[in-house]
Design a protein around this motif. Structure first.
Motif, PDB file in Angstrom:
ATOM      1  N   GLY A 159     -62.979  11.805 -52.293  1.00 37.88           N
ATOM      2  CA  GLY A 159     -63.133  12.441 -53.606  1.00 37.88           C
ATOM      3  C   GLY A 159     -61.841  13.074 -54.076  1.00 37.88           C
ATOM      4  O   GLY A 159     -61.395  12.873 -55.212  1.00 37.88           O
ATOM      5  N   ILE A 160     -61.204  13.837 -53.174  1.00 43.70           N
ATOM      6  CA  ILE A 160     -59.985  14.535 -53.581  1.00 43.70           C
ATOM      7  C   ILE A 160     -58.854  13.536 -53.836  1.00 43.70           C
ATOM      8  O   ILE A 160     -58.130  13.641 -54.834  1.00 43.70           O
ATOM      9  N   VAL A 161     -58.720  12.538 -52.940  1.00 50.98           N
ATOM     10  CA  VAL A 161     -57.660  11.547 -53.132  1.00 50.98           C
ATOM     11  C   VAL A 161     -57.851  10.799 -54.452  1.00 50.98           C
ATOM     12  O   VAL A 161     -56.904  10.612 -55.225  1.00 50.98           O
ATOM     13  N   ALA A 162     -59.081  10.407 -54.729  1.00 47.76           N
ATOM     14  CA  ALA A 162     -59.354   9.701 -55.982  1.00 47.76           C
ATOM     15  C   ALA A 162     -59.030  10.591 -57.170  1.00 47.76           C
ATOM     16  O   ALA A 162     -58.375  10.161 -58.128  1.00 47.76           O
ATOM     17  N   PHE A 163     -59.453  11.829 -57.093  1.00 45.78           N
ATOM     18  CA  PHE A 163     -59.215  12.749 -58.198  1.00 45.78           C
ATOM     19  C   PHE A 163     -57.711  12.938 -58.439  1.00 45.78           C
ATOM     20  O   PHE A 163     -57.242  12.880 -59.566  1.00 45.78           O
ATOM     21  N   ILE A 164     -56.964  13.149 -57.326  1.00 43.30           N
ATOM     22  CA  ILE A 164     -55.522  13.350 -57.466  1.00 43.30           C
ATOM     23  C   ILE A 164     -54.862  12.105 -58.056  1.00 43.30           C
ATOM     24  O   ILE A 164     -54.027  12.192 -58.959  1.00 43.30           O
ATOM     25  N   SER A 165     -55.260  10.927 -57.548  1.00 40.19           N
ATOM     26  CA  SER A 165     -54.649   9.690 -58.061  1.00 40.19           C
ATOM     27  C   SER A 165     -54.903   9.537 -59.553  1.00 40.19           C
ATOM     28  O   SER A 165     -53.988   9.225 -60.321  1.00 40.19           O
ATOM     29  N   ILE A 166     -56.154   9.766 -59.950  1.00 39.96           N
ATOM     30  CA  ILE A 166     -56.471   9.617 -61.368  1.00 39.96           C
ATOM     31  C   ILE A 166     -55.641  10.594 -62.190  1.00 39.96           C
ATOM     32  O   ILE A 166     -55.032  10.223 -63.196  1.00 39.96           O
ATOM     33  N   SER A 167     -55.562  11.860 -61.743  1.00 40.75           N
ATOM     34  CA  SER A 167     -54.806  12.816 -62.562  1.00 40.75           C
ATOM     35  C   SER A 167     -53.325  12.455 -62.604  1.00 40.75           C
ATOM     36  O   SER A 167     -52.694  12.580 -63.650  1.00 40.75           O
TER      37      SER A 167
ATOM     38  N   GLY B 153     -55.928  22.103 -52.504  1.00 41.03           N
ATOM     39  CA  GLY B 153     -55.100  21.830 -51.334  1.00 41.03           C
ATOM     40  C   GLY B 153     -55.757  22.296 -50.053  1.00 41.03           C
ATOM     41  O   GLY B 153     -55.773  21.592 -49.038  1.00 41.03           O
ATOM     42  N   THR B 154     -56.319  23.484 -50.109  1.00 42.32           N
ATOM     43  CA  THR B 154     -56.984  24.031 -48.930  1.00 42.32           C
ATOM     44  C   THR B 154     -58.162  23.148 -48.527  1.00 42.32           C
ATOM     45  O   THR B 154     -58.336  22.826 -47.347  1.00 42.32           O
ATOM     46  N   TYR B 155     -58.963  22.759 -49.530  1.00 44.49           N
ATOM     47  CA  TYR B 155     -60.106  21.895 -49.224  1.00 44.49           C
ATOM     48  C   TYR B 155     -59.642  20.554 -48.678  1.00 44.49           C
ATOM     49  O   TYR B 155     -60.251  19.989 -47.780  1.00 44.49           O
ATOM     50  N   PHE B 156     -58.549  20.048 -49.230  1.00 45.43           N
ATOM     51  CA  PHE B 156     -58.030  18.762 -48.776  1.00 45.43           C
ATOM     52  C   PHE B 156     -57.615  18.848 -47.305  1.00 45.43           C
ATOM     53  O   PHE B 156     -57.948  17.986 -46.488  1.00 45.43           O
ATOM     54  N   LEU B 157     -56.892  19.931 -46.968  1.00 44.91           N
ATOM     55  CA  LEU B 157     -56.456  20.113 -45.582  1.00 44.91           C
ATOM     56  C   LEU B 157     -57.657  20.182 -44.646  1.00 44.91           C
ATOM     57  O   LEU B 157     -57.712  19.508 -43.622  1.00 44.91           O
ATOM     58  N   ASN B 158     -58.632  21.005 -45.024  1.00 46.01           N
ATOM     59  CA  ASN B 158     -59.819  21.143 -44.176  1.00 46.01           C
ATOM     60  C   ASN B 158     -60.558  19.826 -44.049  1.00 46.01           C
ATOM     61  O   ASN B 158     -61.030  19.465 -42.973  1.00 46.01           O
ATOM     62  N   ALA B 159     -60.621  19.102 -45.157  1.00 46.91           N
ATOM     63  CA  ALA B 159     -61.308  17.807 -45.136  1.00 46.91           C
ATOM     64  C   ALA B 159     -60.608  16.872 -44.161  1.00 46.91           C
ATOM     65  O   ALA B 159     -61.250  16.175 -43.377  1.00 46.91           O
ATOM     66  N   CYS B 160     -59.261  16.863 -44.211  1.00 43.04           N
ATOM     67  CA  CYS B 160     -58.512  15.992 -43.307  1.00 43.04           C
ATOM     68  C   CYS B 160     -58.742  16.402 -41.851  1.00 43.04           C
ATOM     69  O   CYS B 160     -58.950  15.561 -40.973  1.00 43.04           O
ATOM     70  N   LEU B 161     -58.688  17.687 -41.598  1.00 43.35           N
ATOM     71  CA  LEU B 161     -58.841  18.169 -40.226  1.00 43.35           C
ATOM     72  C   LEU B 161     -60.235  17.878 -39.696  1.00 43.35           C
ATOM     73  O   LEU B 161     -60.433  17.663 -38.508  1.00 43.35           O
TER      74      LEU B 161
ATOM     75  N   VAL C 199     -69.413  16.881 -53.445  1.00 43.78           N
ATOM     76  CA  VAL C 199     -67.961  16.860 -53.606  1.00 43.78           C
ATOM     77  C   VAL C 199     -67.578  17.309 -55.014  1.00 43.78           C
ATOM     78  O   VAL C 199     -66.616  18.039 -55.219  1.00 43.78           O
ATOM     79  N   GLY C 200     -68.404  16.870 -55.986  1.00 44.14           N
ATOM     80  CA  GLY C 200     -68.145  17.254 -57.369  1.00 44.14           C
ATOM     81  C   GLY C 200     -68.114  18.759 -57.555  1.00 44.14           C
ATOM     82  O   GLY C 200     -67.219  19.300 -58.212  1.00 44.14           O
TER      83      GLY C 200
END
Lengths: 363, 349, 306
Positions: free
Chosen positions: C277-285, C260-268, C86-87
């Motif tokens: 990973g993405i949610v945590a990263f976004i929240s921290i930022s 965003g694209t990776y997030f969408l694909n991850a959700c789908l 994920v990193g």
């Protein structure tokens, strides 16, 4: 903020009468030298405070209801009137349009022609043979469905999501804000800290996760999920506004009077305080509707919102984007209709805000 | 030229109107007055009488729209300010005519250090370098009685009390040694004890620098010990003008008399204070006659029908009233009956 | 000040835990699994998969492991993009989204502040009405309508600009996506600036500045702008949250390999490690960004003390 409520409140019998500047009359106060001064009001042009003159608040007439005054001011605002008219037209068309359309042309949003020659996208006003035709004023989509019928359905759903989710956010926000504001003290501190925390969360991301995980079972359950999800993320500002209003109201005489006669806390909050916050709540609710509609469109555009065979302006735009190069009308009609609706709602909301409180001119 | 006849400022037939949704508001409607070099003029009136608008008009700071100086002359040191290009007016503002405003809490920029706000003036008008301006700022703060000026010059306004901020405003106003200082209700927003200090400060600085002063107030008590001349304004008009002593001793206008009666008299035992009945009129909808008629004890039919004349009682004393002579005569009778007790009022400050 | 920062940073930790837990809960509570996404799988294989992903352990063990990994900022490997951590996906996609977002915000700031200030200075002029109507249009026109329209006009009709694809930085490929993403913020900032400036221009201290003899330009630049821009500064925090949502849309329209694209694909694809990973990263930022804004606020307004 301190005199904001003076203008917004609906006058109730226990409140002080309004003088010609629309503010509660305060008895003349004598200063050291005995000069008669009224601390809050001055004449239209006084002491270099030209703002007063500019706002033209001298229009308040003793005895007329503030709502009627607000309505008059709203009608003076051309953009707001434009917004109101367009919103009404769009709403009425979306409500009454589909049955009328069905009666005239026989199309509804789900009608797919059985003739395979017709199950493709035709440009607006074009018959299958390429000649001019009134049959599909907005053309058809890839499956040959009438785009006008789908835009009307999309409008129904988008407006419905906007209104219902706003009502959900209203219920949560008003109860939460009024409770926090009325109880005050530690409870208020904790409740508002929670709001602060929620404010800084990327909640739209969480909504995407929620819809991606739980959505898609049936078009109807998806809609309900949308109402709740969008309502649940839109109440924060409403709670703050109502809290502020309630705090400035709760020390007024009519509340003290109610408390003195033994009215219960719950009743004071919902019978006496909440009705008096109506002005800003209406304004903010009007501005929440387009915001929620945008969020819905955003989710539908990503494929997590309204699902086929239902449609919203957002999901129609999503369908249209796929074919932007060849069939641009598939995007343009729903997109422009939606933009027009949001544009009008925003102007209406702005106008309402200016009409109900000339001092609250913020974005 | 007025500079030669000793007048620093002559205002002739000044009219400043505001356009509102409610129609044209004649905030100032035909004002005349003269201020001699080195003298102090008091302008007294209730809220909305047009006194502040008069003074904003003098340095052309009326926000336009909605305000507009419709006509008149404002002759400052021989030049009509209303005819000057904006550039030239700007060179006068802050340098030759300075203003002190009513509310020191909001009149200083909260985002800017005091030093910078003071330095701005001398850098702009006197061409000082940063260092010179900084030293000058400290000197000015010292002069207006701010203790430990050097240490506090870099503070922000919110770190000062109201009275201290008004001192800063005065320091700012006097930075370029202006020839005319306009103080618009300089003490209204302050505590009573601080009020006296600030007035005393203005008085002593005026004596030191020889600046001419216009002092605007709604408080007759404030102008009593401070001014040479007083004009009393009501509904955009001058109702009475006279030398201070004369105005207090023998007022020639019912409105002035009413104002004087509402000044608390410490020698009077029975506490009920007089109060002029009613409220100032709506300047947008003035009646045809005397604007004060509705509140006036002396009013007769003519007052409600005809606009009163501006009567010269003495060469130095004018009053806008149908019965000016009569009121003046009554005042003189009362004065001799009291045996000169009007001094009581004068000593108030 | 330092205490304020430390306290805020400490609060960040529980907040990220809350967000991540919510996300994890949503993923786990939803019916089905990553591997049951599309087809039925024989029980034997399912058993193997369960073992492989540690799904046969009790839920609290799995939850604890997820939390521990999150706190160590080690999110594991993606399920969809097999063999990629994920990193490494974050490291690859972040520059794309950050470039897009940063450029869009800068553009919005420059255009919005200028337009808002001019509109406020010339209140009720034609310029004012025009820029405010345009701003309202910007707020009302969804970016997923605006983007394709821009493509339709500038790429498919006029052939001036390439329609899609990430082309690195700097590149003409960025023009349309940045414009699309920027429009709403431009509009918001213009409106905020205008109302902020209008309020400040009426303030007493502006009258003082004018009475000093300063030119209108100096009055605006030196005295008014700072106070007038306060609403814009406080909008920066919420703007970032919306900017992230905006990049999801824009990346989808313009086919950008961003977060965003990776997030969408991850959700789908129910790609749990990647979603978390993405949610945590976004929240921290978002939290850190909000902190930065608050600190900036303190520098701009000397009355604020922490």
């Amino acid at each position: 903020m301190n005199d904001e409520h003076d203008i917004l409140d609906e006058p109730s019998p226990v409140e002080p009468a309004l003088d010609n500047l629309g503010q509660p009359t305060k008895p003349p106060v004598r200063t050291r030298a005995g000069d008669i001064t009224r601390p809050t009001n001055e004449l239209a042009v006084g002491e270099g405070d030209v703002r007063t003159a500019e706002r033209g608040e001298g229009e308040y007439i003793v005895g007329t209801s503030l709502w009627r005054d607000a309505w008059k001011r709203l009608l003076k605002n051309k953009l707001a009137v434009f917004g109101l008219v367009v919103v009404v037209i769009i709403t009425v068309t979306c409500l009454l349009g589909p049955p009328i359309l069905k009666a005239i042309t026989g199309f509804d949003y789900a009608y797919i022609p059985s003739d395979s020659a017709l199950t493709k996208s035709f440009p607006p006003f074009t018959a299958p043979d390429g000649s001019f035709s009134w049959l599909h004023p907005m053309g058809t989509d890839n499956a040959g469905r009438d785009i006008l019928a789908r835009v009307l359905l999309g409008g129904r759903i988008s407006l419905m999501v906007g209104i219902i989710s706003t009502i959900v956010s209203l219920i949560i926000g008003v109860s939460y804000g009024a409770t926090a504001g009325y109880l005050g003290g530690k409870v208020d501190d904790v409740m508002m800290r929670i709001v602060d925390v929620l404010y800084s969360l990327p909640y739209i991301i969480l909504v995407v996760v929620l819809l991606a995980m739980f959505g898609g079972k049936s078009p109807l359950s998806q809609l309900v999920l949308l109402f709740i999800a969008l309502g649940a993320i839109s109440w924060l500002t409403m709670a703050r506004i109502v809290r502020g209003q309630v705090i400035s109201l709760k020390n007024q005489e009519f509340v003290t009077a109610a408390r003195a006669t033994g009215v219960s806390t719950g009743k004071i909050i919902f019978r006496h305080l909440v009705p008096n916050t109506l002005g800003p709540v209406i304004v903010y609710a009007t501005l929440t509707i387009p915001q929620v509609m945008l969020s819905e469109a955003f989710l539908s555009f990503l494929g997590f919102g309204v699902q086929a065979p239902l449609a919203s302006w957002g999901s129609l735009a999503n369908d249209g984007v796929q074919n932007i190069a060849i069939f641009p009308w598939q995007l343009i009609f729903p997109g422009v209709t939606m933009a027009l609706a949001l544009f009008s709602l925003n102007f209406l909301g702005d106008g309402l805000r200016d009409a109900l409180d000339p001092q609250m001119r913020k974005v | 030229m007025s500079s030669r006849n000793g007048n620093i400022l002559e205002v002739r037939d000044l009219r400043t109107y505001f356009q509102t949704e409610d129609g044209s508001v004649k905030a100032v409607d035909g004002i005349d007055f003269v201020l001699k070099r080195g003298e102090t003029l008091g302008i007294v009136g209730e809220s909305g009488s047009g006194k502040s608008v008069t003074n904003l008009s003098i340095i052309r700071l009326i926000p336009d729209p909605p305000g507009k100086i419709v006509s008149g002359e404002i002759i400052f040191d021989g030049q009509d300010i209303l005819l000057l290009p904006t550039e030239e007016v700007r060179k006068i503002r802050g340098k030759r005519i300075a203003m002190i405003f009513q509310d020191p809490m909001t009149s200083l920029n909260p985002f800017m250090r005091i030093s910078k706000q003071l330095m701005e003036l001398t850098e702009l008008h006197l061409g000082y370098t940063k260092d010179q301006a900084y030293e000058h700022a400290i000197k000015m703060l010292d002069m207006v009685g701010i203790p430990d000026a050097r240490a506090r010059v870099d503070s922000y306004p919110h770190e000062f009390s109201g009275g201290m901020r008004q001192r800063v405003m005065i320091a700012m106003a006097l930075s370029c040694q202006p020839e005319l200082l306009i103080a618009d209700e300089p003490t209204t927003a302050l505590d009573v004890t601080i009020q006296a200090q600030i007035l005393e400060l203005i008085k002593s600085l005026k004596q030191e620098t020889g600046t001419s002063v216009i002092l605007i107030t709604h408080d007759l008590g404030v102008v009593a010990g401070m001014t040479d001349h007083i004009i009393v304004m009501y509904a955009g008009k001058v109702f009475e003008q006279a030398r201070t002593r004369e105005l207090f001793a023998t007022p020639g206008n019912p409105y002035t008399k009413g104002l004087l009666r509402s000044v608390p008299d410490p020698t009077s035992e029975h506490g009920a204070l007089y109060q002029i009945p009613g409220l100032p009129p709506d300047v947008a909808h003035l009646p045809p006659g005397c604007p004060f008629a509705a509140r006036c004890e002396r009013a007769e039919d003519i007052c409600r029908k005809e606009f009163p004349p501006f009567v010269a009682l003495t060469p130095d004393h004018h009053s806008l009233c149908h019965f000016a002579e009569e009121v003046y005569a009554t005042s003189q009778r009362e004065l001799s009956a009291r045996g000169g007790r009007q001094e009581q009022v004068l000593d108030l400050e | 000040m330092l205490r304020f920062i430390v306290r805020r940073l400490i609060i960040t930790v529980p907040m990220v835990i809350i967000v991540v837990s919510l996300t994890w809960g949503l993923i786990r509570l939803a019916p089905g699994n990553f591997y049951t996404g599309e087809k039925r799988i024989p029980p034997a294989i399912e058993q193997n998969l369960r073992e492989k992903y540690g799904l046969n352990k009790p839920w609290y063990v799995q939850y604890g492991k997820m939390l521990k990994n999150t706190l160590m900022l080690d999110f594991g490997t993606s399920l969809k993009y097999e063999g990629q951590s994920v990193g490494s996906i974050l490291a690859r996609s972040l520059p794309v989204s950050a470039t897009l977002g940063l450029l869009a915000y800068l553009l919005a700031l420059v255009v919005g502040v200028t337009a808002g200030t001019l509109a406020a200075l010339k209140q009720n002029s034609r310029l004012d009405y025009a820029s405010m109507a345009l701003a309202m249009l910007g707020i009302s026109l969804p970016n997923f309508v605006l983007g394709p329209l821009l493509v339709l006009i500038f790429s498919l009709s006029l052939f001036w600009l390439p329609p899609t694809r990430w082309g690195g930085f700097p590149s003409v490929n960025l023009i349309l996506p940045v414009l699309t993403l920027s429009a709403v913020y431009m509009a918001y900032i213009a409106r905020l600036t205008r109302s902020g400036m209008l309020e400040v221009l009426r303030a007493d201290y502006i009258r003082t500045a004018r009475a000093k003899g300063l030119s209108e330009r100096e009055v605006v630049l030196r005295h008014a702008l700072r106070g007038g821009l306060m609403p814009v500064v406080s909008y920066t925090g919420p703007a970032l949250a919306f900017l992230i949502a905006g990049t999801v849309v824009v990346e989808r329209i313009f086919v950008y390999p961003g977060l965003g694209t990776y997030f969408l694909n991850a959700c789908l694809n129910r790609d749990e490690p990647l979603i978390i990973g993405i949610v945590a990263f976004i929240s921290i930022s978002v939290l850190i960004f909000n902190l930065l804004v608050d600190i900036a606020y303190g520098f701009i307004d000397p009355r604020i003390r922490y």
